[in-house]
Enzyme design. Structure first.
Site, PDB file in Angstrom:
ATOM      1  CG  ASP A 151      32.581  49.908  59.107  1.00 32.36           C
ATOM      2  OD1 ASP A 151      33.546  49.380  59.695  1.00 32.36           O
ATOM      3  OD2 ASP A 151      31.645  49.245  58.604  1.00 32.36           O
ATOM      4  CG  ASP A 155      25.728  65.675  65.587  1.00 36.82           C
ATOM      5  OD1 ASP A 155      26.499  65.578  66.555  1.00 36.82           O
ATOM      6  OD2 ASP A 155      24.741  66.437  65.591  1.00 36.82           O
ATOM      7  CE1 TYR A 190      24.597  48.841  67.852  1.00 39.97           C
ATOM      8  CE2 TYR A 190      26.712  47.792  67.613  1.00 39.97           C
ATOM      9  CZ  TYR A 190      25.782  48.701  67.182  1.00 39.97           C
ATOM     10  OH  TYR A 190      26.035  49.459  66.062  1.00 39.97           O
ATOM     11  CE  LYS A 199      22.852  63.803  68.786  1.00 39.30           C
ATOM     12  NZ  LYS A 199      23.222  64.843  67.811  1.00 39.30           N
ATOM     13  CG  ASP A 257      29.110  49.024  64.287  1.00 38.85           C
ATOM     14  OD1 ASP A 257      29.958  48.735  63.429  1.00 38.85           O
ATOM     15  OD2 ASP A 257      28.008  48.451  64.383  1.00 38.85           O
TER      16      ASP A 257
END
Ligand code: NAD
Length: 360
Positions: free
Chosen positions: A251, A223, A136, A191, A247
């Site tokens: 959620d 994942d 980001y 990852k 992020d």
């Protein structure tokens, strides 16, 4: 005396902050509270979503209680002037690198989750997301003509994923310390099988672990973590991860609990200064109707007392008062179900105040 900057912002931000203020006011604590505009409201009043006056107030405070920002009417503004930039500006200026997002499924609200009650009942996860690095913020980024590969010469866009060792170390320390205060278990999500940045993340977290032999550390690919969150979420306790994965996973975890109107959050720097806000946005679709759920904001105020103001007992009193109003069957529209009593924003805030007073 501790100082709290109160930034209601836009939409339901104004309504839910008013309820959190009522709750803070009825505690037997003395702190200075100063309110200022932020987001769209600040743009209208001062021509900028994070004017210097608001930023300076935030910098001078021990903690910031933030409502929400954003409204469709500001979507046409250039990016730098949009309300949401205020949050990014506060995070950057105050170096708020550690984002705490608890996902708690209250017993009374298990029916509000889309998952089976036995999967979510008693769920209590703390997701710790690194907030100031990763793809980001990584440079370079932009658009250009593709320099190589099968589509050389075609227009392309690119971002850069990167983390420095100190950035990973400081969030890892925060996470190990949080895990120590809970079940002594930490899950680091990465990852590492595909991304260099996240192999490095795994190596650094493993190194930091040497200082916390009492905490059990597990690594998991993102994942798999996304699957585990819906398959067996109660297996998880404290989860630490990078900005982008955090992020998305936070959620996903929020949704397990049924309503985003229940979920607080905290973003802290290394001086324990923090920004406390509900996990949801400004909900322009219900703003001004007096029906928004104020509990996420009230619970954010409890986190503020705990993490920035050293008032653990007061934090626990607020959390107990929230549980008590839920047990009484009071529900705002977002969590309402048959057999419970639907109340508005102010009535819910008043009920929390009454429950606090009833504690004696
Ligand atoms: P949102 O979280 O505001 O709303 C999503 C849905 O949840 C809406 O249907 C809304 O009515 C409902 N909802 C949210 N909070 C609620 C509450 N406390 N009680 C009851 N229902 C609630 O997300 P959105 O609609 O995608 O975004 C609206 C605006 O908020 C946009 O401008 C967005 O940029 C902004 N936003 C701000 C923040 C923030 O201030 N931190 C975070 C997310 C979105």
């Amino acid at each position: 005396m501790s100082k709290i900057a109160i930034l209601p912002g836009d939409g339901i931000g104004v309504e839910i902050i008013a309820e959190a203020r009522k709750v803070l006011a009825c505690l037997d604590l003395s702190f200075e509270m100063e309110q200022a505009e932020v987001g769209g409201a600040a743009y209208v009043a001062h021509g900028h979503p994070l004017p210097d006056s608001t930023l300076n107030l935030a910098k001078s405070a021990d903690a910031i209680l933030f409502g929400a920002v954003g409204d469709w009417q500001f979507d046409k503004l250039e990016r730098a002037l949009r309300p949401e930039q205020a949050i990014l500006g506060l995070r950057k200026n105050l170096q708020l690198f550690a984002n705490f997002r608890p996902a708690i499924c209250y017993e009374e609200l298990t029916a509000a989750s889309t998952l089976k009650p036995e999967i979510v009942a008693g769920l209590d996860i703390l997701i710790i997301r690194e907030l100031t690095g990763d793809i980001y913020f990584g440079q370079p980024r932009g658009r250009r003509e593709s320099p190589d590969g099968a589509f050389a010469g075609a227009p392309e866009a690119f971002d850069t994923m990167r983390y420095t060792k100190p950035e990973i170390e400081r969030i890892a320390h925060v996470a190990f310390q949080a895990a120590r205060k809970r079940r002594g278990k930490l899950l680091s999500v990465d990852k590492a099988n595909v991304l260099e940045t996240f192999q490095f993340w795994r190596d650094v977290v493993t190194e930091v672990h040497a200082g916390y032999p009492d905490v059990e550390l597990e690594h998991m690919y993102v994942d798999n973590a996304a699957m585990q969150l819906v398959k067996a979420p109660k297996r998880l306790d404290v989860v630490v991860t990078g900005n982008m994965f955090g992020d998305i996973l936070s959620d996903e975890a929020a949704m397990l609990t049924g309503s985003i109107g229940m979920l607080p959050s905290a973003s802290l720097n290394d001086r324990k200064q923090g920004l406390y806000e509900p996990s949801h946005g400004s909900a322009p679709d219900i703003a001004g109707k007096g029906i928004a759920n104020p509990l996420a904001t009230i619970l954010s105020a409890a986190m503020m007392l705990r993490f920035s103001l050293d008032q653990e007992a007061a934090a626990q009193r607020i959390e107990a008062a929230v549980k008590s109003v839920l047990a009484q069957g009071l529900r705002t529209a977002d969590i309402h179900s048959e057999g419970t009593r639907k109340v508005g924003t102010a009535e819910m805030g008043d009920a929390v105040v009454a429950a606090l007073k009833a504690q004696g």
